[in-house]
Scaffold this active site. Sequence first.
Site, PDB file in Angstrom:
ATOM      1  N   GLU A   6     -10.234   5.669 -34.877  1.00 32.89           N
ATOM      2  CA  GLU A   6     -10.269   4.456 -34.053  1.00 32.89           C
ATOM      3  C   GLU A   6      -8.900   4.105 -33.472  1.00 32.89           C
ATOM      4  O   GLU A   6      -8.794   3.767 -32.293  1.00 32.89           O
ATOM      5  CB  GLU A   6     -10.848   3.275 -34.848  1.00 32.89           C
ATOM      6  CG  GLU A   6     -12.326   3.459 -35.231  1.00 32.89           C
ATOM      7  CD  GLU A   6     -13.247   3.738 -34.051  1.00 32.89           C
ATOM      8  OE1 GLU A   6     -12.834   3.536 -32.895  1.00 32.89           O
ATOM      9  OE2 GLU A   6     -14.394   4.179 -34.294  1.00 32.89           O
ATOM     10  N   HIS A  22     -13.461   4.805 -23.983  1.00 35.47           N
ATOM     11  CA  HIS A  22     -13.246   4.866 -25.431  1.00 35.47           C
ATOM     12  C   HIS A  22     -14.311   5.739 -26.101  1.00 35.47           C
ATOM     13  O   HIS A  22     -13.990   6.650 -26.867  1.00 35.47           O
ATOM     14  CB  HIS A  22     -13.257   3.442 -26.004  1.00 35.47           C
ATOM     15  CG  HIS A  22     -13.094   3.368 -27.484  1.00 35.47           C
ATOM     16  ND1 HIS A  22     -11.883   3.110 -28.082  1.00 35.47           N
ATOM     17  CD2 HIS A  22     -13.971   3.532 -28.497  1.00 35.47           C
ATOM     18  CE1 HIS A  22     -12.020   3.119 -29.396  1.00 35.47           C
ATOM     19  NE2 HIS A  22     -13.301   3.357 -29.676  1.00 35.47           N
ATOM     20  N   GLU A  23     -15.565   5.457 -25.808  1.00 37.37           N
ATOM     21  CA  GLU A  23     -16.639   6.226 -26.460  1.00 37.37           C
ATOM     22  C   GLU A  23     -16.598   7.681 -26.011  1.00 37.37           C
ATOM     23  O   GLU A  23     -16.808   8.595 -26.813  1.00 37.37           O
ATOM     24  CB  GLU A  23     -18.016   5.619 -26.179  1.00 37.37           C
ATOM     25  CG  GLU A  23     -18.173   4.138 -26.515  1.00 37.37           C
ATOM     26  CD  GLU A  23     -17.693   3.739 -27.892  1.00 37.37           C
ATOM     27  OE1 GLU A  23     -17.684   4.591 -28.797  1.00 37.37           O
ATOM     28  OE2 GLU A  23     -17.299   2.567 -28.069  1.00 37.37           O
ATOM     29  N   GLY A  39     -19.962  -3.268 -29.589  1.00 35.36           N
ATOM     30  CA  GLY A  39     -19.828  -2.893 -28.186  1.00 35.36           C
ATOM     31  C   GLY A  39     -20.603  -1.646 -27.816  1.00 35.36           C
ATOM     32  O   GLY A  39     -21.434  -1.655 -26.912  1.00 35.36           O
ATOM     33  N   ALA A  40     -20.344  -0.557 -28.531  1.00 37.80           N
ATOM     34  CA  ALA A  40     -20.951   0.714 -28.171  1.00 37.80           C
ATOM     35  C   ALA A  40     -20.722   1.712 -29.292  1.00 37.80           C
ATOM     36  O   ALA A  40     -19.964   1.440 -30.218  1.00 37.80           O
ATOM     37  CB  ALA A  40     -20.333   1.244 -26.876  1.00 37.80           C
ATOM     38  N   MET A  41     -21.372   2.875 -29.174  1.00 37.59           N
ATOM     39  CA  MET A  41     -21.295   3.856 -30.249  1.00 37.59           C
ATOM     40  C   MET A  41     -21.251   5.261 -29.677  1.00 37.59           C
ATOM     41  O   MET A  41     -22.045   5.620 -28.809  1.00 37.59           O
ATOM     42  CB  MET A  41     -22.500   3.662 -31.184  1.00 37.59           C
ATOM     43  CG  MET A  41     -22.573   4.651 -32.326  1.00 37.59           C
ATOM     44  SD  MET A  41     -21.157   4.475 -33.453  1.00 37.59           S
ATOM     45  CE  MET A  41     -21.011   6.157 -34.023  1.00 37.59           C
ATOM     46  N   GLU A  51     -23.402   4.575 -37.640  1.00 41.89           N
ATOM     47  CA  GLU A  51     -22.089   4.309 -38.213  1.00 41.89           C
ATOM     48  C   GLU A  51     -22.062   2.877 -38.754  1.00 41.89           C
ATOM     49  O   GLU A  51     -22.515   1.975 -38.061  1.00 41.89           O
ATOM     50  CB  GLU A  51     -20.984   4.482 -37.167  1.00 41.89           C
ATOM     51  CG  GLU A  51     -19.605   4.396 -37.820  1.00 41.89           C
ATOM     52  CD  GLU A  51     -18.453   4.617 -36.823  1.00 41.89           C
ATOM     53  OE1 GLU A  51     -18.708   4.851 -35.633  1.00 41.89           O
ATOM     54  OE2 GLU A  51     -17.312   4.522 -37.260  1.00 41.89           O
ATOM     55  N   HIS A 108     -13.920   9.582 -27.855  1.00 38.76           N
ATOM     56  CA  HIS A 108     -14.282   9.904 -29.238  1.00 38.76           C
ATOM     57  C   HIS A 108     -14.847  11.319 -29.367  1.00 38.76           C
ATOM     58  O   HIS A 108     -14.850  11.890 -30.453  1.00 38.76           O
ATOM     59  CB  HIS A 108     -15.333   8.928 -29.768  1.00 38.76           C
ATOM     60  CG  HIS A 108     -14.776   7.729 -30.483  1.00 38.76           C
ATOM     61  ND1 HIS A 108     -13.773   7.816 -31.417  1.00 38.76           N
ATOM     62  CD2 HIS A 108     -15.114   6.412 -30.425  1.00 38.76           C
ATOM     63  CE1 HIS A 108     -13.515   6.603 -31.908  1.00 38.76           C
ATOM     64  NE2 HIS A 108     -14.308   5.730 -31.307  1.00 38.76           N
ATOM     65  N   ASN A 122     -22.125   8.309 -30.508  1.00 37.77           N
ATOM     66  CA  ASN A 122     -22.995   9.401 -30.966  1.00 37.77           C
ATOM     67  C   ASN A 122     -22.861  10.634 -30.081  1.00 37.77           C
ATOM     68  O   ASN A 122     -22.808  10.531 -28.861  1.00 37.77           O
ATOM     69  CB  ASN A 122     -24.458   8.953 -30.914  1.00 37.77           C
ATOM     70  CG  ASN A 122     -24.651   7.570 -31.450  1.00 37.77           C
ATOM     71  OD1 ASN A 122     -24.382   7.316 -32.604  1.00 37.77           O
ATOM     72  ND2 ASN A 122     -25.067   6.641 -30.592  1.00 37.77           N
TER      73      ASN A 122
HETATM   74  N1  B3K Z   1     -17.437   3.625 -33.789  1.00 37.35           N
HETATM   75  C1  B3K Z   1     -18.168   2.482 -33.286  1.00 37.35           C
HETATM   76  C2  B3K Z   1     -18.126   1.323 -34.196  1.00 37.35           C
HETATM   77  C3  B3K Z   1     -19.114   1.357 -35.299  1.00 37.35           C
HETATM   78  C4  B3K Z   1     -19.118   0.041 -36.051  1.00 37.35           C
HETATM   79  C5  B3K Z   1     -19.981   0.080 -37.261  1.00 37.35           C
HETATM   80  N2  B3K Z   1     -20.025  -1.192 -37.915  1.00 37.35           N
HETATM   81  C6  B3K Z   1     -17.697   2.078 -31.933  1.00 37.35           C
HETATM   82  C7  B3K Z   1     -16.338   2.515 -31.557  1.00 37.35           C
HETATM   83  O1  B3K Z   1     -15.352   2.161 -32.169  1.00 37.35           O
HETATM   84  O2  B3K Z   1     -16.214   3.270 -30.645  1.00 37.35           O
HETATM   85 ZN    ZN Z   2     -14.086   3.686 -31.475  1.00 37.43          ZN
END
Ligand code: B3K
Ligand code: ZN
Length: 848
Positions: free
Chosen positions: A313, A290-291, A254-256, A122, A294, A258
């Site tokens: 977000e 949070h992750e 911070g984190a992602m 992302e 998502h 996926n």
């Molecule tokens: N979705 C990712 C953020 C990605 C940032 C890319 N530059 C983390 C988050 O908001 O959960």
């Molecule tokens: Zn997020």
Amino acid sequence: MDGVTLLSDYQPYPFEIEKVSMVFHLAPDATRVRSTLALTPRAGAADVHLDGEELRLVSIAIDGAPLAPEAYRVTETGLTIAAGALPAGPFELQTEVEIAPAKNTALEGLYMSNGMYCTQCEAEGFRKITFYPDRPDVMARFHVRIESDLPVLLSNGNPAAQGAGFAEWDDPWPKPAYLFALVAGDLRATSGTFTTASGRKVDLNIWVRPGDEARCDFALGALQRSMKWDEQAYGREYDLDLFNIVAVDDFNMGAMENKGLNIFNSKLVLASPETATDLDYERIEAVIAHEYFHNWTGNRITCRDWFQLCLKEGLTVYRDQSFTRDVRLGALKRIDDVASLRARQFREDAGPLAHPPRPSSYREINNFYTATVYEKGAEVVGMLATLLGGEGYRKALDLYFDRHDGQACTIEDWIKVFEDASGRDLSQFKLWYTQAGTPHLSVSERFENGTYTLDFEQVTAPTPGEPEKPPRHIPIAVGLLGPNGDEVVPTQVLEMTQGRQSFSFSGLAAKPVPSILRGFSAPVVLERDTTPAEQAFLLAHDTDPFNRWEAGRNLARDTLIAMAQGGAPAPDYIAAVGQMLGDATAMPAFRAACLRLPGEDEIASALAANGVVPDPDAIRAARRDLMKALAQTHEAALVAAYEAHAVPGPYSPDAGPAGQRALRLATLALLSTLDAGARAKALFSDATNMTESIGALGLLVAQGTGQAELDAFAARWASEPLVMDKWRSVQAMLSPPEAAVEVVTAIAESGAFEWKNPNRFRSLLGGFAANHAGFHRADGAGYALYADWLIKLDPLNPQTAARMSTAFETWRRYDATRQTHAQAALKRIAGAPGLSRDLSEMVGRLLE
Ligand code: B3K
Ligand code: ZN
């Protein structure tokens, strides 16, 4: 405009992708990626365009037949296959490319961190892995085979096959490419399980490098709490057999999220009492939540295009804030969130980088992962929840999940579910998404014959590109208190939709004291002519915890504003703090929040909003003088509170003991202005946890008296990079401003500073940008130093360099001399050879 992407240019992708199969043959300098895309043309489809950057194309074929060189064209940004070379119906496109993860310093795409492979896709990183339509509205099922000798090979979804030197993964859920992930390395898991409400058993793993296993238990528990809460609060269950989290040391943010394979910055996973603070624990839990959240708000329902980023977000931040309120902080959470919204988002809205939660153009989308998209996006969701009420909000969300599961959606889709669930017209409300700027809401009052009337007026100042600001739909939660402090009118939500609007309350025996914007029901600046006595009354009596805190905050801010312009500390404020400190019914964490003074940047922004040019040195002096005045007046009570709130026994990160530690450190900060740091030194040497250790160290650094403690700390933690980040941060952020540039320079130039790692870089330079009077030093040395480092980082890691350039977003607030220096620093960045698109967009906007 060249290189600008516009919301209004959106076109659907002309092909559908049924399935993606990928084979990775991993090697640091020459990884081979073979992709097979099953493409079906939609009506009117012509050429195939695939995004691709920094890929060396090895082979390309359609349905197994190699493509003739004239059938396709490769540019710096992608691959186009002429319509004439395509079969009439569905077909398979095979490509093989070579990439070099070991040379990838931008940490976007496939890269290496401490010997492990990992990915960050992302927003647009997948195009650095293979040729693909790298846009969120193209959703496909992925099958991935990884070939490598490394022991742990992970990708999204469920495991499909595994053997010597390979692993295969199958993700049954269609997803956009930005959610793709791959990890390979020598990793160890801390494992657990979660059984969903419908009885599905899910295996959970937190993967870390050998040696870090002992610091994963808290993260695992946080994941289990998040999974449970999402079932209870939103009816959302997890949908795979497996959920993996991997901690990596080199990570841009911070984190992602996926799918099924979240990748985290290690500082947001690893925790032990000796190495992590209470705030670290709180953040780890919040980001894990949070992750995880998502998975439904982002992954199952994603964004049609990147302009809709706040769809996932803003909503997911709102969800994680609600989670932390429910499982940890209660009402305190709102106070923390609003303080951070003001410090980051109001600041953004007031400067050259202002933009709506849903922007309508960008050059580099990575520059729009902002406080406005995230935190203001969450506020807008919160206002919808306020307007519809708890049940109405849940009904709207149920409809959202029912109607849009598996889709890539827009803000329009989102608003529509609220309209359909409530029968209301939200077209005016939608302006919150499409317009920038913080409304200023002024209010005056009248009391006649038992009727009390509030007269409101809303004004939003112009922001870049938006000269006209029509009135917003603002939910204003109001309660009224009687003269004895009893609540005579409980909270009700007034809905303001006009520029000026009045609301009356009748049948009142006496003129009430209003408590306006309870719970901070809208992200606005409330302006009201009030007296210190009335604020003190609210601080003592308001039943709304947020407004209670807010009353004290207003008093503190007003007295600091006066002091920064030569005034004396307000006696009402000093007295009110004494009352609050002695209020044993208030939670320690609440009292701590009330004792913390507004930061220097917040005071500067308040002065600027009043048309006064802020003087950073005067602001700093005012803040220190006020702390000292509070300490002198209330010394005995502060000492008593400090001693009464020592937490005995083994460390627990729970809210109760953390609140006690917070109150202790808040009292200690005041007492340190009187005892030359004696108590802080004692606490530092006795501390058995990082919260107290770094808290005490920071106070000593701020007084310029902590050298021995700094040395002891460094000697103890030299081999713990995450802890040494704190050591750098406190010095950069808290060193006296006249010394800060030199302190930062010395650390930066010592051989030990691994500036290419984003955590290290941020700890020092990010800390320095938060040293208000140091960064804004009158001779421009702070700006110059900061610019030097951005210029140095940019060629390696444009994303982090661009993000950190926001330190300059307030430069026009200050005096002409400072402005000249800041402008020169920005121009020097703008002129740096080979400047990235990321940083060039940012400095361009900052200089506009
Ligand atoms: N979705 C990712 C953020 C990605 C940032 C890319 N530059 C983390 C988050 O908001 O959960
Ligand atoms: Zn997020």
